[in-house]
Design an enzyme around this catalytic site. Structure first.
Site, PDB file in Angstrom:
ATOM      1  N   GLU A 114      21.509  19.259   9.859  1.00 43.36           N
ATOM      2  CA  GLU A 114      20.443  19.884  10.211  1.00 43.36           C
ATOM      3  C   GLU A 114      20.417  21.043  11.097  1.00 43.36           C
ATOM      4  O   GLU A 114      19.409  21.838  11.004  1.00 43.36           O
ATOM      5  CB  GLU A 114      19.389  18.884  10.310  1.00 43.36           C
ATOM      6  N   SER A 397     -28.987 -25.039  -3.955  1.00 38.70           N
ATOM      7  CA  SER A 397     -29.480 -25.945  -2.820  1.00 38.70           C
ATOM      8  C   SER A 397     -28.835 -25.987  -1.475  1.00 38.70           C
ATOM      9  O   SER A 397     -29.340 -27.039  -0.545  1.00 38.70           O
ATOM     10  CB  SER A 397     -29.390 -27.613  -3.512  1.00 38.70           C
TER      11      SER A 397
END
Length: 770
Positions: A114, A397
């Site tokens: 690189e 309920s």
């Protein structure tokens, strides 16, 4: 004589005569050249100054670059309550490797590939730019060199978009400026460390350490020269250089890296040739190690994670690029057990894979959500429907303690033995009649009996005495607000989630304090700052109300006529409530008798509050009903989960507060709010709601029989009208069971309407906090 007096010419005069006597030569060419040269130099200087000015102008607006951005593990890590990583989510999912653990061979391979002048440049390399341009034109670069230094590449990956559209002069200037700054602030080894950990390596893998584990099943320090060279060359085109997919291209790229290393004197030519002779597939693993939590773990915590990310988003965090450490309240043991219960066959017998479950477990003493299940048998779906937080199904309920009996004790000082009427009832202003599961009336019964048998008419009569306004205020104290005004029908059915209900029932468990449920306890951002979160207790009801409700709800599981006997756990101090919701009258003939749409159970100890919903996503689809016997599945899920939770916590009973007085009624232990031993007059109108309850407390002496079933009567069929809308009806478990030992379905219906509202009803009430 005259000749002797003639002055001799001087050198200057001779030169002047000589010059004047010869022809004149033009000088315009030289002057023009000088002028052109001056202009060119001026233009050059101006261009340099202008370029420098523009460079610094762009540099002024360059984004800030921090060490966290450079090291950048920007995935979000999620931890359970014990600090174990349970998930990693984000754009960059990696295992970070420190500089000391990076092999020198890999460093040399990266630099040779690189940026060969990496150790000589200052982050920007003009010589490299010129050399790269020439090499690329001449074709002598082997495709290894570009104009950007390794430091510039790191900067680009850290703070800039890699999209081609963003490759502008301004961005290049900022990139160069930041590269100079990074090179100044960090050592070369640090820069290499950041780069090696940041680059994308294909297949969702970021960083070379993670890539080593993914492709070879090893860490970097255990790889050979050929393998390290392959990894060093991959970032340029990670997809094309994937050795498992494109081995030929990968080999070509690896060999170029090896040649570059040899040219850079990092290795010898002999070493390069030997490595080039190595097969590209040598050492590759067939099954790749996951870079995140296992698929199995992900499935177990799917609903919990989805809610965690929703909570983070509501707090303004970016979970994909924020690099967060998120600490949750998750009890992994409780979560795994809940997952196994609802997805396996060892605990509960489920009717089909489409039968669904939603459940939430909350710590009553702080509001921490310790476990959550959003569904069962969900396949490969990730972050799908979380049924634990959906608010479009009636709670049936389980709403009674929240909207009816809780407010009655809190505001009207009802004792547990308060006489309530189970007699014919018609909703005010309508011809809609309300019935219980057995379509019978029990006359005057106690509030305790009405609750543990889950009789609907007494609950609605109680709500009417309390009033919608006070009931709504009570619900708000438990964290529930609604888009529309509640009605009497909601007294036996609220549109709330298991998370909301578990948190609300938790207030009964802890003595009356409401904690808003929460999953995230701490978030640590990339800069190391910790943000802690907790829930503050808010008094939702008196300690007396919480204790008396708890005592009555114990009977739901322990009384022989209790509706929740399938949830009973021997020796455990617990309380809870059932809830089932039947089909509307105009659909009831399409399902078996007693079939319901939703079945709930919410129960608690002093340490945990657990809410469970069961049913089908498409309840009106053929076969998608909950049969009579299947209504107990919610209770069974609760029972097995709570048994596990109880095994890891203390088992203690609730202590009677000083504001409550114990008494004996009909040989039963009862309680009343201290100073309020009498009963409350029923204010309902005889003309609208049947008999008026005006019985005084004297009628409930120790010699009086108030809970008798001998006065039950069959409801008149003439009051039943055909239903014209798909409104749901509250149902409950049959007291006494139905031969299976688990209880049958208490199918409560109304005349032309229902006891609860549905989404299509004009009185639908959907929770605004969904």
């Amino acid at each position: 004589m005259s000749s002797n007096n003639t002055p001799r010419p001087t050198r200057m005069s001779r030169n002047a005569e000589h010059q004047s006597s010869g022809p004149k030569k033009p000088r315009t060419g030289w002057r023009t050249f000088r002028r052109i040269l001056f202009v060119l130099v001026a233009i050059g200087v101006f261009a340099i100054l202008a370029g420098a000015g523009l460079f610094f102008f762009y540099a002024q607006s360059a984004p800030k670059i921090s060490q966290s951005a450079l090291s950048s593990d920007t995935s979000t890590r999620v931890y359970d309550a014990n600090g174990n990583v349970i998930s990693r989510l984000g754009a960059q999912n990696r295992n970070y490797v420190k500089s000391k653990n990076i092999p020198s061979t890999l460093r040399q391979a990266v630099v040779s590939t690189e940026d060969r002048r990496f150790y000589k440049n200052n982050g920007v390399d003009p010589i490299r730019i010129i050399g790269a341009a020439f090499a690329n034109i001449s074709g002598s670069s082997l495709g290894m060199q570009g104009g950007s230094t390794l430091t510039q590449q790191l900067v680009k990956l850290s703070v800039f978009s890699t999209a081609a559209s963003d490759r502008t002069l301004k961005r290049k200037a900022q990139e160069a400026w930041l590269a100079l700054k990074v090179d100044h602030d960090y050592s070369k080894n640090q820069i290499l460390e950041y780069y090696i950990n940041k680059v994308y390596m294909g297949n969702g893998v970021y960083g070379m350490q993670t890539a080593a584990q993914y492709y070879y099943g090893k860490t970097l320090k255990h790889l050979d020269l050929a393998q390290l060279a392959l990894l060093a060359g991959m970032p340029q085109s990670p997809t094309n250089y994937d050795p498992t997919t494109y081995p030929a291209l990968a080999k070509k790229r690896r060999d170029l890296v090896l040649e570059a290393m040899a040219e850079n004197n990092a290795i010898t030519s002999a070493q390069a040739k030997q490595a080039e002779a190595t097969s590209i597939t040598t050492g590759l693993v067939k099954s790749h190690k996951s870079t995140s939590t296992s698929a199995k773990t992900t499935k177990v915590i799917d609903a919990y994670l989805k809610q965690v990310y929703a909570e983070l988003k509501s707090k303004g965090y970016n979970t994909t690029t924020g690099g967060l450490k998120v600490y949750t309240n998750l009890d992994m043991g409780a979560q795994k057990r809940l997952y196994d219960i609802v997805n396996g066959n060892s605990y509960v017998s489920f009717p089909s894979s489409k039968f669904q479950v939603g459940s939430t477990i909350v710590n009553p003493n702080n509001g921490k959500v310790v476990a959550m299940i959003g569904g069962r048998k969900t396949g490969n779906v990730t972050f799908g429907l979380n049924r634990a937080v959906q608010t479009d199904r009636s709670s049936a309920s389980t709403a009674k303690p929240l909207m009816d009996y809780g407010p009655a004790i809190e505001y009207l000082y009802y004792p547990t033995y308060e006489p309530v009427k189970d007699t014919a009832f018609t909703y005010p202003g309508t011809t809609k009649s309300l019935y219980d599961w057995d379509r019978q009336y029990q006359g005057t019964i106690t509030m305790r009996k009405a609750l543990y048998e889950s009789r609907n008419i007494p609950a609605i009569r109680t709500l009417q005495n309390v009033g919608i306004s006070k009931a709504t205020t009570f619900l708000k104290g438990l964290g529930m607000t609604f888009d529309k005004t509640l009605t009497l029908q909601n007294g036996i059915g609220l549109y709330i989630s298991t998370e909301q209900e578990a948190a609300a029932y938790a207030a009964f468990a802890n003595g009356g304090n409401y904690y808003k449920p929460y999953l995230v306890s701490k978030v640590v951002t990339q800069d190391g700052k910790a943000h802690k979160y907790s829930s503050t207790a808010k008094q939702a009801m008196s300690a007396a109300t919480a204790f008396m409700l708890t005592d009555m709800m114990k009977d739901v599981m322990t009384n022989e006529n209790g509706s929740g006997r399938s949830a009973a756990i021997s020796g455990l101090y617990q309380a809870g409530k059932t809830g089932t919701d039947s089909y509307p009258d105009d659909y009831a003939d399409k399902v078996p008798s007693g079939a319901t749409m939703d079945s709930w159970f919410t129960g608690y100890t002093k340490n945990y509050s657990v809410s469970v919903w069961t049913g089908y996503d498409k309840q009106f689809q053929t076969g998608h009903y909950v049969s009579e016997t299947q209504t107990t599945i919610a209770q069974e899920i609760y029972k097995y989960e709570m048994s596990y939770l109880a095994s890891k916590s203390t088992n203690s009973d609730w202590t009677q507060p000083s504001t409550v007085t114990k008494t004996t009624q009909n040989n039963n232990t009862e309680y009343y709010v201290t100073g309020h031993s009498g009963t409350v007059t029923d204010t309902t109108s005889t003309s609208q709601y049947g008999s008026t309850n005006t019985t005084s407390s004297s009628a409930y002496s120790s010699n009086s029989q108030v809970t008798t079933n001998s006065n039950t009567t069959q409801a008149s069929s003439s009051t039943t009208e055909s239903s014209t809308s798909k409104e749901s009806s509250s149902t409950e478990q049959t007291p006494g069971g139905s031969g299976t030992g688990n209880g049958g379905t208490d199918s409560t219906t109304t005349g032309s309407s229902s006891a609860t509202t549905t989404e299509s009803s004009t009185t639908t009430t959907k929770d605004s906090n969904s």
